[in-house]
Enzyme design. Sequence first.
Site, PDB file in Angstrom:
ATOM      1  N   GLU A 160     -19.196  15.165   1.901  1.00 51.60           N
ATOM      2  CA  GLU A 160     -19.469  14.249   0.783  1.00 51.60           C
ATOM      3  C   GLU A 160     -20.746  13.431   0.993  1.00 51.60           C
ATOM      4  OE1 GLU A 160     -16.290  11.465  -0.078  1.00 51.60           O
ATOM      5  OE2 GLU A 160     -17.375  10.554  -1.723  1.00 51.60           O
ATOM      6  N   LYS A 194     -18.457  17.728  -1.879  1.00 58.39           N
ATOM      7  CA  LYS A 194     -18.060  16.636  -2.791  1.00 58.39           C
ATOM      8  C   LYS A 194     -19.295  15.800  -3.103  1.00 58.39           C
ATOM      9  CE  LYS A 194     -14.956  12.665  -3.217  1.00 58.39           C
ATOM     10  NZ  LYS A 194     -13.591  12.174  -3.017  1.00 58.39           N
ATOM     11  N   ARG A 229       0.857  -1.205   0.000  1.00 59.49           N
ATOM     12  CA  ARG A 229       0.000   0.000   0.000  1.00 59.49           C
ATOM     13  C   ARG A 229       0.887   1.247   0.000  1.00 59.49           C
ATOM     14  NH1 ARG A 229      -2.928  -3.409   3.498  1.00 59.49           N
ATOM     15  NH2 ARG A 229      -2.114  -2.453   5.387  1.00 59.49           N
ATOM     16  N   LYS A 263     -12.055  14.669   5.259  1.00 56.04           N
ATOM     17  CA  LYS A 263     -13.154  14.183   4.410  1.00 56.04           C
ATOM     18  C   LYS A 263     -14.035  13.207   5.164  1.00 56.04           C
ATOM     19  CE  LYS A 263     -13.734  10.773   1.709  1.00 56.04           C
ATOM     20  NZ  LYS A 263     -13.548   9.692   0.726  1.00 56.04           N
TER      21      LYS A 263
HETATM   22  C1  5MM Z   1     -10.975   6.434  -2.550  1.00 60.15           C
HETATM   23  O1  5MM Z   1     -12.112   5.820  -1.946  1.00 60.15           O
HETATM   24  C2  5MM Z   1     -12.641   6.529  -0.820  1.00 60.15           C
HETATM   25  C3  5MM Z   1     -12.656   5.695   0.401  1.00 60.15           C
HETATM   26  O2  5MM Z   1     -13.562   4.653   0.357  1.00 60.15           O
HETATM   27  P1  5MM Z   1     -13.711   3.604   1.593  1.00 60.15           P
HETATM   28  O3  5MM Z   1     -13.861   4.373   2.845  1.00 60.15           O
HETATM   29  O4  5MM Z   1     -14.937   2.840   1.202  1.00 60.15           O
HETATM   30  O5  5MM Z   1     -12.500   2.726   1.605  1.00 60.15           O
HETATM   31  C4  5MM Z   1     -14.003   7.139  -1.189  1.00 60.15           C
HETATM   32  O6  5MM Z   1     -14.613   7.789  -0.122  1.00 60.15           O
HETATM   33  C5  5MM Z   1     -13.751   8.119  -2.295  1.00 60.15           C
HETATM   34  O7  5MM Z   1     -12.972   9.182  -1.795  1.00 60.15           O
HETATM   35  C6  5MM Z   1     -15.030   8.693  -2.874  1.00 60.15           C
HETATM   36  O8  5MM Z   1     -16.073   7.759  -2.936  1.00 60.15           O
HETATM   37  C7  5MM Z   1     -14.751   9.142  -4.295  1.00 60.15           C
HETATM   38  O9  5MM Z   1     -14.162   8.078  -4.992  1.00 60.15           O
HETATM   39  P2  5MM Z   1     -14.740   7.680  -6.423  1.00 60.15           P
HETATM   40  O10 5MM Z   1     -14.026   6.379  -6.725  1.00 60.15           O
HETATM   41  O11 5MM Z   1     -16.210   7.533  -6.268  1.00 60.15           O
HETATM   42  O12 5MM Z   1     -14.332   8.817  -7.321  1.00 60.15           O
END
Ligand code: 5MM
Length: 341
Positions: A177, A219, A46, A136
């Site tokens: 978001e 967002k 990672r 966020k």
């Molecule tokens: C990058 O993924 C973010 C974290 O997700 P998890 O908490 O489920 O692991 C996610 O919040 C992301 O920042 C947003 O959904 C925007 O990502 P996308 O892929 O929808 O552009």
Amino acid sequence: MNIEKLQQTAQGMAAPGRGILAMDESTPTCSKRFEKLGIPCTAEHRRSYRDMLVTTPGLGKYISGAILFDETLRQSTLSGTPFAVHLQQQGIIPGIKVDAGAKALAGHGDEKVTEGLDGLRERLAEYAAMGARFAKWRSVITIGAGMPSPACSMANAHGLARYAALCQEADMVPIVEPEVLIDGDHTIERCFEVTRDVQQMVFAQLTEQGVMMSGIILKPSMVIPGKDCVQQATIEQVAEQTVRCLQETVPADVPGIAFLSGGQSDEEATAHLNAMNRLGKKLPWAVTFSYGRALQAAAMETWGGKAENVERAQKVVSHRARMNGAAASGEYAPDMEQQAA
Ligand code: 5MM
């Protein structure tokens, strides 16, 4: 609360022609994505992956901020520089995901509420000391029979507002978001209604909790038909409906709107953002991106967990960031994809 500092950070995040790289996958999400590509799910893999992303040459030209996961904020690049410091050196503002994930909302079937308020004040202080300047929190809203319920929309809007108030108290800009999921067979009209109602509720709650609008970034998801809807929409329809929705809900003093990609393909997400910025409407906020999958998917595949692929993967990151930077100014054209290839 340092109003000037908050406004300066928020304006930096919404800088013209730039957007936010969402690289805050929690360990389970990152593992799922690695597993599909046969990449070992270790802390070092990672770290190497995130290293590849943030050491992409010239990344700061198109990326104004990067959202990190807790583990990444505590790690360093291969050359030993903490990720947050490296980002700052590239002119990229470091941020941190602080929600503890979407959990089942009691008594509401498949609906979810995002948790993470307990101890948040103390966590924000620690993250700020490590260099994070924004945070966020993601809430998820499902469209379906009887969904979203008023209880789900309200619980999530309230959580987002409490989180945002705590961030501003700590001089960190909250990315707010509320994601309306693309899953389902709903029409674009239904997505419009739900997104508008949810965003109105979110802004009512933000106001109630005393959140300063000039110190947040919204967002949102785009207004788009469900992925199983028989009637899909054109790029222009998505752009028009999304902007109309934002005009009905987002106060003019919010400096920036940075979309999530939500399962759209890379090029769709870029084209939709571009179309919004080409509508010819004078909008009070910057309209840009905060993509996760749509910025990373192709690069992760190219990288495949191998050091010898870093340079090729960085070219993919750089290309996608440039395409989205162009879309944030309404200067993207699909043939730019071919030219780069
Ligand atoms: C990058 O993924 C973010 C974290 O997700 P998890 O908490 O489920 O692991 C996610 O919040 C992301 O920042 C947003 O959904 C925007 O990502 P996308 O892929 O929808 O552009």
